[in-house]
Design a protein around this motif. Structure first.
Motif, PDB file in Angstrom:
ATOM      1  N   HIS A  46       0.847  -0.862   0.064  1.00  0.00           N
ATOM      2  CA  HIS A  46       0.269   0.453   0.022  1.00  0.00           C
ATOM      3  C   HIS A  46       1.189   1.100  -0.340  1.00  0.00           C
ATOM      4  CE1 HIS A  46      -3.821  -1.878   1.327  1.00  0.00           C
ATOM      5  NE2 HIS A  46      -3.606  -2.699   0.419  1.00  0.00           N
ATOM      6  N   GLN A  47       1.919   1.365   0.980  1.00  0.00           N
ATOM      7  CA  GLN A  47       2.886   2.658   0.975  1.00  0.00           C
ATOM      8  C   GLN A  47       3.600   2.692  -0.328  1.00  0.00           C
ATOM      9  OE1 GLN A  47       3.206   4.414   3.471  1.00  0.00           O
ATOM     10  NE2 GLN A  47       1.294   2.992   4.981  1.00  0.00           N
ATOM     11  N   ARG A  48       3.379   1.965  -1.696  1.00  0.00           N
ATOM     12  CA  ARG A  48       4.655   2.238  -2.171  1.00  0.00           C
ATOM     13  C   ARG A  48       3.542   2.935  -3.627  1.00  0.00           C
ATOM     14  NH1 ARG A  48       7.547   4.065  -5.886  1.00  0.00           N
ATOM     15  NH2 ARG A  48       7.862   3.097  -8.435  1.00  0.00           N
ATOM     16  N   GLN A  63       2.412  20.799  -6.063  1.00  0.00           N
ATOM     17  CA  GLN A  63       1.627  20.412  -4.663  1.00  0.00           C
ATOM     18  C   GLN A  63       2.111  18.907  -4.032  1.00  0.00           C
ATOM     19  OE1 GLN A  63       0.670  22.889  -3.795  1.00  0.00           O
ATOM     20  NE2 GLN A  63       1.031  24.760  -5.228  1.00  0.00           N
ATOM     21  N   THR A  64       1.412  19.267  -3.294  1.00  0.00           N
ATOM     22  CA  THR A  64       1.294  17.953  -2.114  1.00  0.00           C
ATOM     23  C   THR A  64       0.046  17.619  -1.695  1.00  0.00           C
ATOM     24  OG1 THR A  64       1.636  19.364  -0.116  1.00  0.00           O
ATOM     25  CG2 THR A  64       3.813  18.769  -0.869  1.00  0.00           C
ATOM     26  N   ALA A  65      -0.440  16.706  -1.372  1.00  0.00           N
ATOM     27  CA  ALA A  65      -1.603  16.464  -0.738  1.00  0.00           C
ATOM     28  C   ALA A  65      -1.565  14.955  -0.068  1.00  0.00           C
ATOM     29  CB  ALA A  65      -2.142  15.335  -3.007  1.00  0.00           C
ATOM     30  N   HIS A  66      -2.620  15.269   0.397  1.00  0.00           N
ATOM     31  CA  HIS A  66      -3.542  14.089   1.767  1.00  0.00           C
ATOM     32  C   HIS A  66      -4.171  13.425   1.119  1.00  0.00           C
ATOM     33  CE1 HIS A  66      -5.066  12.409   5.531  1.00  0.00           C
ATOM     34  NE2 HIS A  66      -5.960  11.758   4.478  1.00  0.00           N
ATOM     35  N   ILE A  67      -3.425  12.140   1.135  1.00  0.00           N
ATOM     36  CA  ILE A  67      -4.233  10.876   0.870  1.00  0.00           C
ATOM     37  C   ILE A  67      -5.180  10.114   1.294  1.00  0.00           C
ATOM     38  CG2 ILE A  67      -3.940   8.747  -0.678  1.00  0.00           C
ATOM     39  CD1 ILE A  67      -0.794   9.876  -2.121  1.00  0.00           C
ATOM     40  N   LYS A  68      -6.134   9.896   1.008  1.00  0.00           N
ATOM     41  CA  LYS A  68      -7.318   8.967   2.391  1.00  0.00           C
ATOM     42  C   LYS A  68      -6.728   7.682   1.686  1.00  0.00           C
ATOM     43  CE  LYS A  68     -11.908   7.482   3.112  1.00  0.00           C
ATOM     44  NZ  LYS A  68     -13.351   7.946   2.509  1.00  0.00           N
ATOM     45  N   PRO A  69      -6.518   6.944   2.905  1.00  0.00           N
ATOM     46  CA  PRO A  69      -5.621   5.765   3.220  1.00  0.00           C
ATOM     47  C   PRO A  69      -6.521   4.198   2.746  1.00  0.00           C
ATOM     48  CG  PRO A  69      -5.813   6.196   5.442  1.00  0.00           C
ATOM     49  CD  PRO A  69      -5.851   7.616   4.095  1.00  0.00           C
ATOM     50  N   SER A  72      -6.179  -1.258   5.549  1.00  0.00           N
ATOM     51  CA  SER A  72      -5.836  -1.826   5.479  1.00  0.00           C
ATOM     52  C   SER A  72      -5.474  -2.805   5.632  1.00  0.00           C
ATOM     53  CB  SER A  72      -5.114  -1.661   7.663  1.00  0.00           C
ATOM     54  OG  SER A  72      -5.941  -2.489   7.938  1.00  0.00           O
ATOM     55  N   GLN A  73      -6.655  -3.630   5.896  1.00  0.00           N
ATOM     56  CA  GLN A  73      -7.090  -5.590   5.380  1.00  0.00           C
ATOM     57  C   GLN A  73      -7.187  -5.862   3.794  1.00  0.00           C
ATOM     58  OE1 GLN A  73      -6.566  -7.099   8.242  1.00  0.00           O
ATOM     59  NE2 GLN A  73      -6.082  -5.373   8.742  1.00  0.00           N
ATOM     60  N   GLN A  74      -7.570  -4.590   2.742  1.00  0.00           N
ATOM     61  CA  GLN A  74      -7.369  -5.308   1.336  1.00  0.00           C
ATOM     62  C   GLN A  74      -5.805  -5.542   0.523  1.00  0.00           C
ATOM     63  OE1 GLN A  74      -8.989  -0.923  -0.233  1.00  0.00           O
ATOM     64  NE2 GLN A  74      -9.132  -2.638  -2.522  1.00  0.00           N
ATOM     65  N   ARG A  75      -6.443  -6.562   0.299  1.00  0.00           N
ATOM     66  CA  ARG A  75      -5.556  -6.870   0.221  1.00  0.00           C
ATOM     67  C   ARG A  75      -5.624  -7.146  -1.695  1.00  0.00           C
ATOM     68  NH1 ARG A  75      -3.555 -11.501   2.883  1.00  0.00           N
ATOM     69  NH2 ARG A  75      -3.153 -13.498   1.231  1.00  0.00           N
ATOM     70  N   THR A 107      -7.684 -12.353 -10.495  1.00  0.00           N
ATOM     71  CA  THR A 107      -7.507 -10.870 -11.067  1.00  0.00           C
ATOM     72  C   THR A 107      -6.631 -10.261 -11.620  1.00  0.00           C
ATOM     73  OG1 THR A 107      -6.584 -10.235  -8.788  1.00  0.00           O
ATOM     74  CG2 THR A 107      -9.215 -10.045  -8.961  1.00  0.00           C
ATOM     75  N   PRO A 108      -6.356 -10.392 -12.715  1.00  0.00           N
ATOM     76  CA  PRO A 108      -5.042 -10.124 -13.813  1.00  0.00           C
ATOM     77  C   PRO A 108      -4.643  -8.501 -14.201  1.00  0.00           C
ATOM     78  CG  PRO A 108      -6.840 -10.910 -14.861  1.00  0.00           C
ATOM     79  CD  PRO A 108      -7.166 -11.263 -13.752  1.00  0.00           C
ATOM     80  N   LYS A 109      -5.923  -8.037 -13.856  1.00  0.00           N
ATOM     81  CA  LYS A 109      -5.770  -6.812 -14.135  1.00  0.00           C
ATOM     82  C   LYS A 109      -6.857  -5.994 -12.636  1.00  0.00           C
ATOM     83  CE  LYS A 109      -6.452  -6.895 -19.189  1.00  0.00           C
ATOM     84  NZ  LYS A 109      -6.701  -6.187 -20.135  1.00  0.00           N
ATOM     85  N   TRP A 110      -6.846  -4.954 -12.134  1.00  0.00           N
ATOM     86  CA  TRP A 110      -7.680  -4.719 -11.250  1.00  0.00           C
ATOM     87  C   TRP A 110      -7.292  -2.908 -11.493  1.00  0.00           C
ATOM     88  CZ3 TRP A 110      -3.695  -1.259  -9.274  1.00  0.00           C
ATOM     89  CH2 TRP A 110      -2.496  -1.604  -8.183  1.00  0.00           C
ATOM     90  N   LYS A 111      -7.613  -1.754 -10.980  1.00  0.00           N
ATOM     91  CA  LYS A 111      -8.417  -0.362 -10.992  1.00  0.00           C
ATOM     92  C   LYS A 111      -9.351  -0.446  -9.804  1.00  0.00           C
ATOM     93  CE  LYS A 111     -11.006   0.975 -14.368  1.00  0.00           C
ATOM     94  NZ  LYS A 111     -11.280   1.153 -15.774  1.00  0.00           N
ATOM     95  N   PHE A 112      -8.852   0.675  -9.184  1.00  0.00           N
ATOM     96  CA  PHE A 112      -9.184   1.400  -8.304  1.00  0.00           C
ATOM     97  C   PHE A 112      -9.067   3.090  -8.497  1.00  0.00           C
ATOM     98  CE2 PHE A 112      -5.260  -0.371  -6.056  1.00  0.00           C
ATOM     99  CZ  PHE A 112      -5.493   0.686  -5.286  1.00  0.00           C
ATOM    100  N   HIS A 113     -10.236   3.665  -7.520  1.00  0.00           N
ATOM    101  CA  HIS A 113      -9.427   4.983  -7.531  1.00  0.00           C
ATOM    102  C   HIS A 113      -9.304   5.510  -5.928  1.00  0.00           C
ATOM    103  CE1 HIS A 113     -13.092   4.231 -10.336  1.00  0.00           C
ATOM    104  NE2 HIS A 113     -11.646   5.796 -10.776  1.00  0.00           N
ATOM    105  N   LEU A 114      -8.527   6.485  -5.691  1.00  0.00           N
ATOM    106  CA  LEU A 114      -8.841   7.036  -4.137  1.00  0.00           C
ATOM    107  C   LEU A 114      -8.714   8.176  -4.384  1.00  0.00           C
ATOM    108  CD1 LEU A 114      -4.497   5.423  -3.891  1.00  0.00           C
ATOM    109  CD2 LEU A 114      -6.777   4.955  -2.979  1.00  0.00           C
ATOM    110  N   GLN A 115      -9.195   9.150  -3.177  1.00  0.00           N
ATOM    111  CA  GLN A 115      -9.557  10.444  -2.671  1.00  0.00           C
ATOM    112  C   GLN A 115      -8.228  10.944  -1.827  1.00  0.00           C
ATOM    113  OE1 GLN A 115     -12.643  10.719  -3.291  1.00  0.00           O
ATOM    114  NE2 GLN A 115     -12.976   9.377  -4.503  1.00  0.00           N
ATOM    115  N   VAL A 116      -7.896  11.988  -2.823  1.00  0.00           N
ATOM    116  CA  VAL A 116      -7.136  12.949  -2.332  1.00  0.00           C
ATOM    117  C   VAL A 116      -7.349  14.699  -2.454  1.00  0.00           C
ATOM    118  CG1 VAL A 116      -5.230  11.606  -3.713  1.00  0.00           C
ATOM    119  CG2 VAL A 116      -6.610  13.670  -4.510  1.00  0.00           C
TER     120      VAL A 116
END
Length: 376
Positions: A46-48, A63-69, A72-75, A107-116
């Motif tokens: 996740h940190q990567r 600019q810098t940004a705050h990333i909504k994590p 932690s259990q998401q694999r 799941t050979p491909k994956w895609k998801f969104h992060l709130q920043v």
């Protein structure tokens, strides 16, 4: 003879038994450790991902940004190719991360969104002193200051003035004001008597009144300084609470003294200075005459029209039909010849010319008044 003495084990037997017991106890630990190593090798850190997003935002916005994590259990299966990061929507609030080939066959491909939340610097209201509950905020109580961060919440920015509002609870000195700090009561400014349209407003024409915010217009003005010195746009009846639509600022601008034909070079006697209301200025006018004199009218300008930038242009350095100098520069030599300009041009413009004598057509770049550099 006791049991232990009857079944006494030899030294070799004791060593064998101890090794067997250690093997049995260590086996689950080794299995657990190897399982974790295997999982770490097949799962995405996740940190990567956060580091990739931060680097992308820095490159795109500076600019810098705050990333909504993530949970932690998401694999997430490890990506085997470079991870793609972009802004999927027409804003900078969501980042999309996608992988074209992962280590998982399911799941050979994956895609998801992060709130920043991208760090910004805004002008927000801050208290100059501690304020008690029910305090009527004045201009001396607050000041606009730069707030840098990403957690703006309900902070009051320069678009929302707290002056003329009442505090809902105590607010500490140097505290950033939020909408939740203000009560529902507001102080508005009402007209004492009828005020005719076009009147320059002053404080003695108005009286304060406290009303519930629900009873007041959304655009009501609570800060007297935003009214005094402005002009009434309409006739304002006695007792009317002043709103943003009722008043307008004014400024001095330059207008045409008489009709100005197309192509006229403007001189000081062509314009005069007068007051105009802000809402009458569809485009910014000029307050400095030096920015007008010497310019050329692009089209016909009627008498009394406000002079704006789109009506003027700088004088041409090369005029169509005029004789110009066409220069050719080599390492040690500059040669020039006369030519006739076939179009108008300013510095840096490409202009076609006809060389006098030969009649040949050439093209040059305007470098000074009446001078072009030949394009090879």
């Amino acid at each position: 003879m006791n049991y232990c003495s009857k079944y006494r084990l030899s030294r070799v037997q004791r060593q064998w038994l101890a090794a067997s017991l250690f093997g049995l106890l260590a086996a689950p630990f080794l299995l657990m450790t190897s399982g974790n190593v295997s999982a770490n090798q097949t799962l995405q850190d996740h940190q990567r991902l956060y580091a990739l997003v931060s680097e992308f935002i820095k490159q795109e916005t500076g600019q810098t940004a705050h990333i909504k994590p993530l949970n932690s259990q998401q694999r997430i299966s490890k990506c085997l190719v470079p991870i793609e990061v972009d802004f999927p929507f027409n804003n900078h609030k969501t980042v999309q991360i996608q992988c074209a080939r992962s280590s998982s066959s399911k799941t050979p491909k994956w895609k998801f969104h992060l709130q920043v939340a991208i760090s910004q610097t805004l002008q927000t209201w801050r208290t100059n002193k501690a304020l008690k509950t029910g305090h009527l905020i004045t201009a001396a109580d607050v000041t606009l200051a730069s707030y840098k961060g990403h957690s703006f919440g309900q902070l009051l920015t320069d678009n929302t003035s707290p002056i003329g509002r009442f505090t809902k609870h105590p607010v500490k000195k140097q505290g950033w004001l939020r909408a939740s700090d203000l009560s529902k009561n507001v102080q508005v400014w009402q007209t004492k008597d009828l005020i005719k349209a076009g009147t320059l407003l002053s404080g003695d024409m108005l009286i304060p009144a406290t009303v519930n915010q629900r009873q007041a217009s959304a655009n009501v003005i609570t800060d007297l300084a935003q009214i005094v010195g402005k002009v009434s746009r309409y006739n304002l009846a006695a007792g009317r609470a002043i709103t943003q639509q009722d008043v307008s600022g004014r400024q001095q601008v330059w207008l045409a003294q008489h009709n100005l034909p197309t192509g006229r070079t403007i001189v000081a006697n062509d314009v005069y200075l007068d007051w105009r209301l802000d809402y009458q200025l569809r485009q910014p006018g000029f307050s400095d005459i030096s920015k007008i004199v010497g310019q050329v009218s692009k089209s016909y300008i009627a008498k009394g029209r406000i002079i704006t930038a789109h009506l003027l242009r700088t004088p041409y350095l090369v005029h169509k039909g005029s004789v110009v100098r066409l220069t050719i520069t080599t390492t040690n030599l500059t040669i020039s010849t006369d030519a006739k300009a076939l179009s108008n041009g300013n510095k840096g413009d490409r202009v076609k010319v006809e060389v006098l004598g030969s009649g040949k057509s050439r093209e040059g770049v305007v470098i000074a008044k009446g001078v072009l550099k030949l394009l090879e």
